[in-house]
Design a protein around this motif. Sequence first.
Motif, short mmCIF file in Angstrom:
data_model
loop_
_atom_site.label_atom_id
_atom_site.label_comp_id
_atom_site.label_asym_id
_atom_site.label_seq_id
_atom_site.Cartn_x
_atom_site.Cartn_y
_atom_site.Cartn_z
N GLY A 220 0.77 -1.24 0.00
CA GLY A 220 0.00 0.00 0.00
C GLY A 220 0.80 1.28 0.00
N VAL A 221 2.12 1.21 -0.27
CA VAL A 221 2.91 2.43 -0.25
C VAL A 221 2.74 3.21 -1.56
N GLU A 222 2.97 4.51 -1.48
CA GLU A 222 2.79 5.39 -2.63
C GLU A 222 4.05 5.43 -3.50
N ASN A 223 5.21 5.49 -2.84
CA ASN A 223 6.49 5.63 -3.56
C ASN A 223 7.22 4.28 -3.59
N ARG B 95 7.74 6.24 8.14
CA ARG B 95 6.57 5.52 8.66
C ARG B 95 6.77 4.01 8.56
N VAL B 96 7.26 3.56 7.39
CA VAL B 96 7.42 2.13 7.15
C VAL B 96 8.51 1.54 8.05
N PHE B 97 9.64 2.25 8.15
CA PHE B 97 10.78 1.71 8.91
C PHE B 97 10.60 1.83 10.42
N SER B 98 9.62 2.62 10.86
CA SER B 98 9.40 2.75 12.31
C SER B 98 8.96 1.43 12.94
N ARG B 99 8.49 0.50 12.11
CA ARG B 99 8.08 -0.82 12.64
C ARG B 99 9.28 -1.75 12.90
N LEU B 100 10.44 -1.38 12.36
CA LEU B 100 11.60 -2.30 12.42
C LEU B 100 12.52 -1.94 13.57
N THR B 101 13.10 -2.97 14.18
CA THR B 101 14.05 -2.72 15.27
C THR B 101 15.49 -3.03 14.87
N ASP B 102 15.68 -3.67 13.71
CA ASP B 102 17.03 -4.10 13.30
C ASP B 102 17.88 -2.94 12.78
N VAL B 103 17.19 -1.92 12.19
CA VAL B 103 17.94 -0.84 11.54
C VAL B 103 17.51 0.52 12.08
#
Length: 259
Positions: free
Chosen positions: A10-13, A49-57
């Motif tokens: 569902g991402v735009e870019n 927004r997308v990367f805020s869910r990740l803890t690895d990076v």
Amino acid sequence: MLPREELLKGVENRDSLARVIDQAEQAIKTWEVVMTDFLSPPELAEMQRVFSRLTDVQLLAWGGYPQAERQRVAIARSELPLDQSQVSLVAIEIAGNFLFDSATHRDFLGAMLGTGIVREKTGDIIVLGERGAQAIVVPELAEFLTMSLQQVRSVPVKTQAIDLSELKIREPKKKELTTVEASLRLDAIASAGFGMSRSKMVDFIDSGDVRVNWKEVTQASSHVKSGDLIAIRGKGRLEVGEIAVTKKERYRVQLTRYM
């Protein structure tokens, strides 16, 4: 490996975000800091927004000065230290006498792209009126542009690398205002903030010219909240400040318009 398809859902870019995911996987694998090209505000907001869910990076965006719109992002494993100095940028000055042939942002960008470089390698351009402009680029382009960029419009220019501290940044003009509305609908708040009729604002929203936190919004009935940034193409930006409920159960909203 990162959950690629889930992140891209569902991402735009999609294309630019897919490249950033590739770079994030490289950063995880190699334990090195990996650098993106310059990203636009909508791309940056969606990526964060997308990367805020990740803890690895972890990500660190920087465009050379605090208000920079286009920024590069340093990506590293979350265990590694990361600071602004690791985001590789170079500033260039494009000096000439534009007194009798004034040049716009578009003219300077067009001249730079006319040398054969691509937009993703260039950051913000700061137009200095009759004296020329300054631009932020990836370091590997600085020497090429000093040799190749010799004219903007009809004006001969001298292009040279300068220190980032020499950037002539102008603080954006802003106007503080307060509005009292029956609801927190996007069309109501934005029309008050931009000083236009509600029907005109609905036209802008319907045509896809309005973004909230850099995400396109096409529903006039969407609600805004404190901290939201509303942008209209060609009209500037509006920041939603403190929201209070009045005795008559209406909303008093503090707004800051950037012009």
